[in-house]
Each structure stands twice: as C-alpha cells, then as structure tokens.
Design an enzyme around this catalytic site. Structure first.
Site, mmCIF file in Angstrom:
data_model
loop_
_atom_site.group_PDB
_atom_site.id
_atom_site.type_symbol
_atom_site.label_atom_id
_atom_site.label_comp_id
_atom_site.label_asym_id
_atom_site.label_seq_id
_atom_site.Cartn_x
_atom_site.Cartn_y
_atom_site.Cartn_z
ATOM 1 N N HIS A 123 8.823 -20.415 -0.851
ATOM 2 C CA HIS A 123 8.790 -20.322 -2.310
ATOM 3 C C HIS A 123 10.095 -19.728 -2.826
ATOM 4 C CE1 HIS A 123 4.552 -21.043 -1.704
ATOM 5 N NE2 HIS A 123 4.450 -19.945 -0.995
ATOM 6 N N GLU A 140 4.500 -12.935 -2.030
ATOM 7 C CA GLU A 140 3.059 -12.805 -1.833
ATOM 8 C C GLU A 140 2.753 -11.950 -0.609
ATOM 9 O OE1 GLU A 140 1.930 -16.885 -1.491
ATOM 10 O OE2 GLU A 140 2.912 -17.164 0.429
ATOM 11 N N HIS A 198 6.911 -20.181 6.042
ATOM 12 C CA HIS A 198 5.600 -19.724 6.473
ATOM 13 C C HIS A 198 4.573 -20.849 6.402
ATOM 14 C CE1 HIS A 198 5.553 -19.243 2.054
ATOM 15 N NE2 HIS A 198 4.260 -19.528 2.149
ATOM 16 N N ARG A 218 7.625 -27.710 0.155
ATOM 17 C CA ARG A 218 7.161 -28.109 1.484
ATOM 18 C C ARG A 218 8.334 -28.564 2.335
ATOM 19 N NH1 ARG A 218 3.531 -31.442 -1.404
ATOM 20 N NH2 ARG A 218 1.615 -30.332 -1.917
#
Length: 344
Positions: A123, A140, A198, A218
C-alpha cells in the site's frame, strides 16, 4: 504495568470537550465483503450475519465513501458514521483529531478471513496516496484471532532485495522465492507499514486496524482467475514507486500480557493499539487521550459500563465498539475477555 499506573502515563492533551448526552458507546452494523479468497469463519466463528460461503472481510467501523458504517442501536440507530462526524465533530473524535482530519474518520477497522491466500501486495504511504488518489495512505496492523495448523502470512523479504532483483522475480513470476513467510498462531501481532510487501495466508482469521484507505497495489495473485475467468488486475508500476525495500530481521511485534493489565502493541503516528486481558472489573480513564477509542473483542465477552445509566453495552467475541471522545471513563466487567484498544 497496573492499570492505575498506565492511566497516569497517558499523554496529556486538551480537556475542553463537554459531555454530550446524545452520544453513547456505539455499535455499527458490520459491512460484509465477499472475496475470491473468503470463507465462512466470519459467520461461523464471529457470528456475522451472512449466508455466503466466501465472506472475506467484515468492515466493523468504516468511513470509506460508499461504505459508511451505520449505527445499529439506540437513539442514533440508522445514522452513518459520516453523519455523526458532521453533527458531533470533536465530541466524537477529539479536538486534535477533528482539527487534523475534519469530518473524515481516520481509521478503518476490520476482521478478515482468508480461506485462500490473498494476493501479494503493498500500500502507498500518505504522500503518494494523496498525490495519486486524494486519499490517506495505508499503514496497518494485524492481530491473529485464529489460525489453522501451519497457516502463515507473508511480510517483507527473506533476503536483501533491490529494484533490479525485485523486477527480475516479478517478470519471472518467482517473487514468492524472495518473500518472508511467517508461521502464525493466535495472538501474534504484526505491524505492516506502508510500502511493506505482504499477504495474508490461507487459514488465517485476523483483526486489522488501518488508516482509512482502500488502496491496494497487487504484485502477484498466484495466477488465479475470478468467477468470470479473468485474472485480477496487477499494479506493477504503481507498486514499484511505493515499495519499501528495507529488510527487517523481525516483523512480529514482541509483547507480553498479564491479566488485568494493559500491554502496548503498536504505536505509530497513525494509531496506538494496546492489548487488554481481563477477568474482573477494570476502570479505564480516557480523560487525557483527546480521542475516540475503539475496542475489538478477540476472545470472551465483557460488560462495558460508563457514567450514563441504562447505557451499558455488552461486547462479545467478534464485536467492535466505538467510545466517543466525550466519554471519559469506562469500566470493563468480565470473567474472561481479550480486547484490542485503539486510539490516535
């Protein structure tokens, strides 16, 4: 550390908010998302209301446009989180948070069930996200709620990687060879900062706390096709600009817990998350936080009481509550509960 000691060490902040009797501890109707990799744990283990066999995400608290959380009970039932922000402002989120984020709730709170591997992804941080998407970035954290035997996640690389080596493996579709796999079990916690490559592995059920952003780049999707026989879109160019090649020795958060005490998990500019394990009555002050506080129940259940008679709230395994900034003290009463506590 003892709860009373921890309370005294909370950071000082402004105390200008006045309690608003119209605000109370809030629960929202979960927003359930079917995913190509989703399963049945969200409904079977966390009691989410769904007939689907491929529910991948339960958005517990969301201010993402088009997916606004809706209050599920009380006098504010039916109102969206976004409407509450516009109506109550700093009384809901705190003075500094309202000054910083305005009428945008800064966190997105989820439970995620991976029946199959998620895509290898990353991200963008705040700068790129603002420039390209007019959005916050996405940092996150994950807390493992349940994991099947031998389940794992991917975080970072297993060796030093530069752009040339990375692009070589992307082109050869061998990127999994340089990824760092971590076997996981219940209670493991990981901090996934923006730019970190990740993926959540199959068999993992986790709680996710993140910035309010739905931007994902992605990199690799295991060569699988969607229900229409199409490969899902990849974002190689965007990912290359946002990726962080920093190689860490340890990605898992080291922490210890003691019953009826509070343990720190993650502290970053975007959120602070603590872990609470209790089997008796605990009194927790939010007086000096100047922030909303989110509690996610990852085991057991508890009764949450505060200084508004008749407004006691039960939080059960798989549920999430939002305590407005104007509520300054709560008590947690339980014979056995584990909670994630998050604020800014």
């Amino acid at each position: 550390m003892p709860v009373g000691t921890w309370i005294k060490q909370l950071p000082k902040s402004r105390k200008s908010l006045m309690s608003n009797p119209s605000l109370y501890i809030l629960k929202f109707t979960p927003i359930l998302k079917d995913k190509i990799w989703g399963g049945t744990k969200l409904k079977n283990l966390l009691n989410k209301a769904s007939k689907s066999s491929s529910v991948g995400e339960s958005w517990e608290i969301s201010d993402v446009e088009g997916d606004y959380s809706v209050v599920s009970y009380g006098q504010l039932s039916g109102k969206t989180l976004h409407e509450l922000l516009e109506e109550y402002g700093e009384q809901l989120v705190g003075v500094k948070n309202f000054q910083r984020f305005g009428t945008k709730f800064p966190l997105l709170i989820k439970f995620i069930d991976a029946k199959e591997d998620l895509s290898v992804q990353l991200h963008p941080g705040d700068k790129i996200a603002k420039q390209k998407h007019d959005s916050l970035g996405k940092t996150e954290m994950w807390h493992i709620v349940q994991a099947d035997k031998d389940a794992n996640i991917i975080v970072g690389f297993n060796q030093p990687v530069n752009q040339v080596l990375y692009q070589k493996h992307v082109e050869q579709k061998s990127i999994q060879d340089i990824l760092n796999y971590e076997r996981v079990r219940k209670g493991d916690t990981f901090f996934v900062y923006s730019g970190l490559i990740h993926a959540i592995g199959k068999g993992v059920l986790l709680a996710e706390i993140q910035q309010t952003s739905d931007i994902t780049y992605r990199v690799y999707d295991w060569d699988r096709k969607d229900d229409n026989g199409q490969y899902r879109e990849l974002h190689q160019e965007e990912a290359l600009e946002a990726i962080d090649f920093k190689n860490e020795e340890e990605y898992k958060i080291a922490y210890t817990t003691t019953k009826n005490e509070i343990s720190g998990l993650v502290q970053c500019p975007h959120f602070i998350t603590n872990f609470i394990e209790g089997d008796r009555s605990l009194t927790i002050s939010h007086e000096e936080l100047d922030s909303f506080v989110v509690y996610m129940c990852v085991e057991g259940e508890a009764l949450i009481r505060y200084d508004n008679p008749g407004r006691d709230v039960t939080i059960k395994f798989g549920e999430t509550i939002l305590v407005p900034a104007c509520i300054k003290r709560i008590s947690i009463q339980s014979k056995g509960v584990k909670l994630l506590q998050t604020y800014i």
